[in-house]
Design a protein around this motif. Structure first.
Motif, PDB file in Angstrom:
ATOM      1  N   CYS A   1       0.734  -1.261  -0.022  1.00  0.00           N
ATOM      2  CA  CYS A   1      -0.198   0.025  -0.012  1.00  0.00           C
ATOM      3  C   CYS A   1       0.920   1.110  -0.124  1.00  0.00           C
ATOM      4  CB  CYS A   1      -0.934  -0.100   1.287  1.00  0.00           C
ATOM      5  SG  CYS A   1      -1.911   1.369   1.234  1.00  0.00           S
ATOM      6  N   THR A   2       0.490   2.298  -0.755  1.00  0.00           N
ATOM      7  CA  THR A   2       1.276   3.182  -0.883  1.00  0.00           C
ATOM      8  C   THR A   2       1.014   4.461   0.245  1.00  0.00           C
ATOM      9  OG1 THR A   2      -0.143   4.541  -2.632  1.00  0.00           O
ATOM     10  CG2 THR A   2       1.775   3.043  -3.529  1.00  0.00           C
ATOM     11  N   GLU A   3      -0.208   4.275   0.602  1.00  0.00           N
ATOM     12  CA  GLU A   3      -0.987   5.301   1.712  1.00  0.00           C
ATOM     13  C   GLU A   3      -0.390   5.051   2.994  1.00  0.00           C
ATOM     14  OE1 GLU A   3      -2.882   7.929   0.863  1.00  0.00           O
ATOM     15  OE2 GLU A   3      -2.760   7.515  -1.135  1.00  0.00           O
TER      16      GLU A   3
ATOM     17  N   PRO B   1      -1.363  -0.213  13.216  1.00  0.00           N
ATOM     18  CA  PRO B   1       0.145   0.313  12.766  1.00  0.00           C
ATOM     19  C   PRO B   1       0.304  -1.157  11.964  1.00  0.00           C
ATOM     20  CG  PRO B   1       0.102  -0.673  14.810  1.00  0.00           C
ATOM     21  CD  PRO B   1      -1.441  -0.509  14.605  1.00  0.00           C
ATOM     22  N   GLY B   2       1.147  -0.796  10.890  1.00  0.00           N
ATOM     23  CA  GLY B   2       1.615  -1.631   9.798  1.00  0.00           C
ATOM     24  C   GLY B   2       1.493  -1.256   8.516  1.00  0.00           C
ATOM     25  N   VAL B   3       1.706  -2.054   7.723  1.00  0.00           N
ATOM     26  CA  VAL B   3       1.776  -1.876   5.842  1.00  0.00           C
ATOM     27  C   VAL B   3       0.962  -3.086   5.449  1.00  0.00           C
ATOM     28  CG1 VAL B   3       2.759  -1.458   3.782  1.00  0.00           C
ATOM     29  CG2 VAL B   3       3.945  -0.581   6.093  1.00  0.00           C
ATOM     30  N   SER B   4      -0.191  -2.792   4.628  1.00  0.00           N
ATOM     31  CA  SER B   4      -0.914  -3.866   3.867  1.00  0.00           C
ATOM     32  C   SER B   4      -0.030  -4.280   2.691  1.00  0.00           C
ATOM     33  CB  SER B   4      -2.230  -3.037   3.379  1.00  0.00           C
ATOM     34  OG  SER B   4      -3.091  -3.992   2.409  1.00  0.00           O
ATOM     35  N   ARG B   5      -0.051  -5.667   2.813  1.00  0.00           N
ATOM     36  CA  ARG B   5       0.832  -6.344   1.414  1.00  0.00           C
ATOM     37  C   ARG B   5       0.014  -7.435   1.040  1.00  0.00           C
ATOM     38  NH1 ARG B   5       6.771  -6.227   3.991  1.00  0.00           N
ATOM     39  NH2 ARG B   5       7.141  -3.990   3.402  1.00  0.00           N
TER      40      ARG B   5
ATOM     41  N   PHE C   1      -7.968  -3.541  -1.620  1.00  0.00           N
ATOM     42  CA  PHE C   1      -8.508  -2.828  -0.082  1.00  0.00           C
ATOM     43  C   PHE C   1      -7.212  -2.913   0.972  1.00  0.00           C
ATOM     44  CE2 PHE C   1     -10.445  -3.529   3.720  1.00  0.00           C
ATOM     45  CZ  PHE C   1     -11.201  -2.501   3.800  1.00  0.00           C
ATOM     46  N   CYS C   2      -7.302  -1.864   1.481  1.00  0.00           N
ATOM     47  CA  CYS C   2      -6.222  -1.986   2.544  1.00  0.00           C
ATOM     48  C   CYS C   2      -7.086  -1.833   4.023  1.00  0.00           C
ATOM     49  CB  CYS C   2      -5.324  -0.658   2.415  1.00  0.00           C
ATOM     50  SG  CYS C   2      -4.160  -0.503   3.748  1.00  0.00           S
ATOM     51  N   PRO C   3      -6.679  -2.990   4.585  1.00  0.00           N
ATOM     52  CA  PRO C   3      -7.211  -3.062   5.774  1.00  0.00           C
ATOM     53  C   PRO C   3      -6.977  -1.981   7.125  1.00  0.00           C
ATOM     54  CG  PRO C   3      -6.138  -4.922   5.440  1.00  0.00           C
ATOM     55  CD  PRO C   3      -6.089  -3.986   4.260  1.00  0.00           C
TER      56      PRO C   3
ATOM     57  N   THR D   1      -9.833   1.513   3.158  1.00  0.00           N
ATOM     58  CA  THR D   1     -10.379   2.138   1.931  1.00  0.00           C
ATOM     59  C   THR D   1      -9.662   1.389   0.793  1.00  0.00           C
ATOM     60  OG1 THR D   1     -10.819   3.963   0.782  1.00  0.00           O
ATOM     61  CG2 THR D   1      -8.728   3.949   1.927  1.00  0.00           C
ATOM     62  N   HIS D   2     -10.070   1.624  -0.394  1.00  0.00           N
ATOM     63  CA  HIS D   2      -9.397   0.943  -1.674  1.00  0.00           C
ATOM     64  C   HIS D   2      -8.188   2.012  -1.953  1.00  0.00           C
ATOM     65  CE1 HIS D   2     -12.783  -1.548  -1.800  1.00  0.00           C
ATOM     66  NE2 HIS D   2     -12.157  -2.301  -2.589  1.00  0.00           N
ATOM     67  N   THR D   3      -7.041   1.501  -1.920  1.00  0.00           N
ATOM     68  CA  THR D   3      -5.725   2.503  -2.255  1.00  0.00           C
ATOM     69  C   THR D   3      -4.919   1.754  -3.422  1.00  0.00           C
ATOM     70  OG1 THR D   3      -4.517   1.427  -0.501  1.00  0.00           O
ATOM     71  CG2 THR D   3      -5.840   3.352  -0.031  1.00  0.00           C
ATOM     72  N   VAL D   4      -3.920   2.213  -3.741  1.00  0.00           N
ATOM     73  CA  VAL D   4      -3.080   1.987  -5.018  1.00  0.00           C
ATOM     74  C   VAL D   4      -2.111   1.345  -4.072  1.00  0.00           C
ATOM     75  CG1 VAL D   4      -1.486   2.693  -6.781  1.00  0.00           C
ATOM     76  CG2 VAL D   4      -3.642   3.855  -6.375  1.00  0.00           C
ATOM     77  N   HIS D   5      -1.943  -0.236  -4.659  1.00  0.00           N
ATOM     78  CA  HIS D   5      -0.781  -0.890  -4.095  1.00  0.00           C
ATOM     79  C   HIS D   5       0.208  -1.013  -5.282  1.00  0.00           C
ATOM     80  CE1 HIS D   5      -3.608  -1.852  -1.132  1.00  0.00           C
ATOM     81  NE2 HIS D   5      -2.817  -2.698  -0.304  1.00  0.00           N
ATOM     82  N   LYS D   6       1.435  -0.762  -4.902  1.00  0.00           N
ATOM     83  CA  LYS D   6       2.594  -0.728  -6.145  1.00  0.00           C
ATOM     84  C   LYS D   6       3.367  -2.073  -5.690  1.00  0.00           C
ATOM     85  CE  LYS D   6       3.116   4.122  -6.977  1.00  0.00           C
ATOM     86  NZ  LYS D   6       3.915   5.306  -7.044  1.00  0.00           N
ATOM     87  N   GLU D   7       4.111  -2.602  -6.817  1.00  0.00           N
ATOM     88  CA  GLU D   7       5.161  -3.659  -6.634  1.00  0.00           C
ATOM     89  C   GLU D   7       6.440  -3.367  -6.061  1.00  0.00           C
ATOM     90  OE1 GLU D   7       7.556  -6.526  -9.561  1.00  0.00           O
ATOM     91  OE2 GLU D   7       5.894  -5.472 -10.287  1.00  0.00           O
ATOM     92  N   ILE D   8       6.689  -4.039  -4.880  1.00  0.00           N
ATOM     93  CA  ILE D   8       7.968  -3.879  -4.285  1.00  0.00           C
ATOM     94  C   ILE D   8       8.919  -4.817  -4.722  1.00  0.00           C
ATOM     95  CG2 ILE D   8       6.898  -2.646  -2.409  1.00  0.00           C
ATOM     96  CD1 ILE D   8       7.325  -4.892  -0.596  1.00  0.00           C
TER      97      ILE D   8
END
Length: 62
Positions: free
Chosen positions: A13-15, A25-29, A48-50, A54-61
Motif C-alpha cells: 500500500c502506498t498510503e 499500525p503496519g503496512v498492507s501487503r 483494499f487496505c485493511p 479504504t481502496h488504495t493503490v498498491h505498488k509492486e515492491i
C-alpha cells in the motif's frame, strides 16, 4: 528445471507508508503473480487496505 515465466510479486500500500492516521499500525501487503514477458515493468493495482479501511493503490515492491 527451467526458470518459469511467471514471478511471485508483492504489492504494498502506498498510503500506509506516508500516513500516520490509520486503523492499526503496519503496512498492507498482497502477493500475486505476473507474467514477466507481458508486463516487464512494475505494476500498480487498486486493492483494499485493511489498515486504511479504504481502496488504495498498491505498488509492486522488490
Amino acid at each position: 528445471m527451467a526458470k518459469g515465466v511467471r514471478l511471485v510479486i508483492t504489492l504494498e500500500c502506498t498510503e500506509c507508508r506516508t500516513s500516520t492516521n490509520k486503523r492499526s499500525p503496519g503496512v498492507s501487503r498482497y502477493t500475486t503473480e505476473k507474467n514477466r514477458r507481458n508486463t516487464s515493468g512494475r505494476i500498480e493495482l487498486k486493492k483494499f487496505c485493511p489498515q486504511c479501511n479504504t481502496h488504495t493503490v498498491h505498488k509492486e515492491i522488490k
